[in-house]
Design a protein around this motif. Structure first.
Motif, PDB file in Angstrom:
ATOM      1  N   PHE A 269      -3.212  -0.351   0.949  1.00 48.34           N
ATOM      2  CA  PHE A 269      -2.157   0.406   1.665  1.00 48.34           C
ATOM      3  C   PHE A 269      -0.787  -0.048   1.181  1.00 48.34           C
ATOM      4  CE2 PHE A 269      -2.685   3.025   5.604  1.00 48.34           C
ATOM      5  CZ  PHE A 269      -4.010   3.355   5.412  1.00 48.34           C
ATOM      6  N   ASN A 276       4.856   8.042   0.974  1.00 52.37           N
ATOM      7  CA  ASN A 276       4.059   9.158   1.452  1.00 52.37           C
ATOM      8  C   ASN A 276       2.666   8.886   0.913  1.00 52.37           C
ATOM      9  OD1 ASN A 276       2.993  11.726   2.035  1.00 52.37           O
ATOM     10  ND2 ASN A 276       5.008  12.664   1.763  1.00 52.37           N
ATOM     11  N   TYR A 277       1.740   9.808   1.142  1.00 49.06           N
ATOM     12  CA  TYR A 277       0.372   9.581   0.664  1.00 49.06           C
ATOM     13  C   TYR A 277       0.350   9.566  -0.871  1.00 49.06           C
ATOM     14  CZ  TYR A 277      -4.545   9.574   2.142  1.00 49.06           C
ATOM     15  OH  TYR A 277      -5.837   9.197   2.436  1.00 49.06           O
ATOM     16  N   LYS A 282      -5.499  10.675  -2.450  1.00 48.65           N
ATOM     17  CA  LYS A 282      -6.040  11.914  -1.862  1.00 48.65           C
ATOM     18  C   LYS A 282      -7.228  12.401  -2.695  1.00 48.65           C
ATOM     19  CE  LYS A 282      -2.282  14.182   0.227  1.00 48.65           C
ATOM     20  NZ  LYS A 282      -1.059  14.889  -0.074  1.00 48.65           N
ATOM     21  N   GLU A 309      -8.113   3.939   7.865  1.00 53.47           N
ATOM     22  CA  GLU A 309      -7.026   4.858   7.500  1.00 53.47           C
ATOM     23  C   GLU A 309      -6.574   5.642   8.725  1.00 53.47           C
ATOM     24  OE1 GLU A 309      -7.980   7.866   4.590  1.00 53.47           O
ATOM     25  OE2 GLU A 309      -6.135   8.956   5.032  1.00 53.47           O
ATOM     26  N   LEU A 313      -2.780   5.273  10.096  1.00 55.44           N
ATOM     27  CA  LEU A 313      -1.839   6.408   9.971  1.00 55.44           C
ATOM     28  C   LEU A 313      -1.306   6.850  11.328  1.00 55.44           C
ATOM     29  CD1 LEU A 313      -3.342   8.614   7.102  1.00 55.44           C
ATOM     30  CD2 LEU A 313      -1.658   6.760   7.003  1.00 55.44           C
ATOM     31  N   GLN A 319       3.463   3.496  10.321  1.00 61.47           N
ATOM     32  CA  GLN A 319       4.327   4.681  10.131  1.00 61.47           C
ATOM     33  C   GLN A 319       5.761   4.240   9.850  1.00 61.47           C
ATOM     34  OE1 GLN A 319       3.836   6.714  13.846  1.00 61.47           O
ATOM     35  NE2 GLN A 319       1.987   7.831  13.218  1.00 61.47           N
ATOM     36  N   ASN A 322       6.281   3.214   6.415  1.00 61.01           N
ATOM     37  CA  ASN A 322       5.834   4.170   5.379  1.00 61.01           C
ATOM     38  C   ASN A 322       4.643   3.649   4.587  1.00 61.01           C
ATOM     39  OD1 ASN A 322       7.905   6.172   5.822  1.00 61.01           O
ATOM     40  ND2 ASN A 322       9.339   4.704   4.895  1.00 61.01           N
ATOM     41  N   TYR A 324       0.936   4.030   3.492  1.00 64.64           N
ATOM     42  CA  TYR A 324      -0.151   5.013   3.324  1.00 64.64           C
ATOM     43  C   TYR A 324      -1.181   4.435   2.350  1.00 64.64           C
ATOM     44  CZ  TYR A 324       3.046   8.464   5.370  1.00 64.64           C
ATOM     45  OH  TYR A 324       3.894   9.150   6.219  1.00 64.64           O
ATOM     46  N   ASN A 326      -3.033   3.805  -0.986  1.00 69.53           N
ATOM     47  CA  ASN A 326      -2.654   3.989  -2.392  1.00 69.53           C
ATOM     48  C   ASN A 326      -3.914   4.164  -3.224  1.00 69.53           C
ATOM     49  OD1 ASN A 326      -3.679   1.351  -3.220  1.00 69.53           O
ATOM     50  ND2 ASN A 326      -1.932   0.510  -2.100  1.00 69.53           N
TER      51      ASN A 326
END
Ligand code: SDX
Length: 390
Positions: A269, A276-277, A282, A309, A313, A319, A322, A324, A326
């Motif tokens: 993370f 951002n993601y 993704k 996750e 999140l 949050q 920031n 997310y 990786n």
């Protein structure tokens, strides 16, 4: 505290590295190689096609790609003496240490053909490194599990050959699994470049001194090995396994992270650039389900990762910072399902990143733009003072 501020020193931003290779927008979660979005390349291109794009700036024609592929196949053999190098290392050696030192050792066979100012040498060593590093990486894996090294099979594709060198053995023919080939090809493409990350900056800084490609790549491998960088993919699997084995549950682990217990981090993370993601994460998360199902693997660690996750999140601590997932958060679960030992995961990252390092090395040396690098310092130490008279 000297009471001085950066402004007192007239601090100016360090001159940035100029590059045309990779574009990242950390806020929007965008990653493009030479302008092409990463998801389009991961879904449609081959690893060597993307390697050519990164190194030479345009997608290769069919002939260019065929020629590139053929040259690489013709350079996969290591000098027989180099194979003895591996026997000098303990079988407990971390595969990243084996990879970085064997890469430096590889350079000793080509010292008369590695002049960074000679374009022919530069192009030949791009081929040599792309061809031989996967073989060295597979030997590092085989050494760690006490199995005999195989010779490359030049009738196979780049990724097929790499899988066979890792999982084939002397006792029986190796059966290529197309699901594994396509999954590994996508994962390697996702790792091919990432602008001026720590290991690529290392490669460029070493290149700027006039050192050859082997020395620069070996230095990049060392930089990548750290758990805050490429070593994170191995650290994520250890973290997931510890959560499973401790029986403490995911929520308790997240609390420990938020309490910053003994430097406990949510590995996989956070990111220096992505707030951002990570677009790569993704893609990896999507293929994790597909690949494990296709391989018939049901790994509870994937469920733990997804639960982690989901909780992170939704939590203000992550949050507000920031944080997310990786690229390293889900890759290890797939590598494990393929049969790679955890200590080999970062070696896979290095094989994926090699084309980017070579592209960035070449750009650093194009048209002699290679002024020696020297990151600026902001001095915050003592002003002048006198040695006390005796
Ligand atoms: C890669 O640069 C690249 O492009 C790298 C890479 C590539 O393709 O080359 O993308 C590959 O290296 C991905 C990153 C892999 N590393 C990890 O997953 C290790 C865990 N992540 C962290 O160590 C951290 O997020 C970094 C190193 C990735 C980024 O560090 P930053 O941007 O310097 O963030 P930071 O350390 O300044 O943290 C800001 C805050 C801090 O909290 P506060 O002090 O403000 O209270 O966020 C916290 C940190 O403690 N934080 C985390 C965290 N990451 C940051 N808290 C818990 N878990 C984490 N993972």
């Amino acid at each position: 505290q000297t009471g001085y501020t950066a402004l007192d020193y007239g601090f100016v931003n360090t001159a940035s590295t100029k590059s045309e290779i990779t574009y990242i927008d950390g806020e929007a979660g965008i990653l493009r190689y030479r302008g092409y979005p990463i998801d389009q390349l991961a879904d449609n291109a081959s690893f060597l096609e993307v390697a050519w794009l990164l190194i030479y700036g345009e997608l290769p024609t069919a002939d260019e790609l065929a020629g590139f592929d053929e040259k690489i196949r013709r350079h996969t053999l290591l000098h027989e003496d180099l194979k003895n190098f591996f026997s000098a290392l303990p079988s407990s050696a971390h595969p990243m240490s084996v990879l970085s030192s064997a890469t430096a050792a590889l350079s000793t066979y080509y010292e008369d053909g590695s002049d960074p100012a000679n374009p022919e040498h530069v192009e030949t060593n791009i081929i040599r490194l792309l061809a031989k590093l996967p073989v060295i990486a597979a030997y590092a894996h085989k050494k760690s599990i006490g199995q005999a090294f195989l010779y490359p099979d030049n009738s196979l594709s780049y990724v097929e050959n790499f899988l066979r060198l890792n999982f084939g053995n002397m006792a029986e023919p190796y059966e290529i699994n197309p699901v594994m080939v396509r999954a590994l090809e996508r994962l390697l493409i996702l790792h091919e470049d990432h602008e001026q990350n720590a290991s690529t900056s290392t490669v460029r800084l070493v290149a700027s001194t006039g050192a050859d490609q082997f020395a620069s790549i070996s230095a990049g491998i060392h930089a990548l090995s750290g758990p805050l960088h490429g070593g994170a993919n191995e650290a994520v699997l250890k973290m997931l396994g510890d959560i499973r084995d401790s029986g403490e549950g995911v929520h308790r682990f997240v609390e420990r992270v938020k309490n910053k217990e003994a430097g406990v981090k949510l590995m996989g993370f956070g990111h220096r650039v992505y707030k951002n993601y990570d677009p790569r994460a993704k893609i990896v998360k999507q293929s994790a389900d597909e690949v494990l199902a296709a391989l018939g693997v049901n790994d509870p660690l994937l469920d733990i990762a997804k639960e982690l996750e989901e909780i992170a999140l939704a939590d203000e601590y992550f949050q507000s910072r920031n944080l997310y997932p990786n690229v390293d958060f889900y890759t290890g679960v797939i590598y494990k399902a393929m049969g790679f030992p955890e200590r080999v995961f970062t070696v896979l990252f290095a094989i994926g990143r090699l084309p980017g390092w070579l592209a960035q090395w070449r750009e650093q040396n194009l048209d002699g733009q290679g002024r020696i690098g020297r990151p600026q310092q902001l001095f915050l130490g003592q002003p002048e003072r006198q040695y006390p008279a005796k």
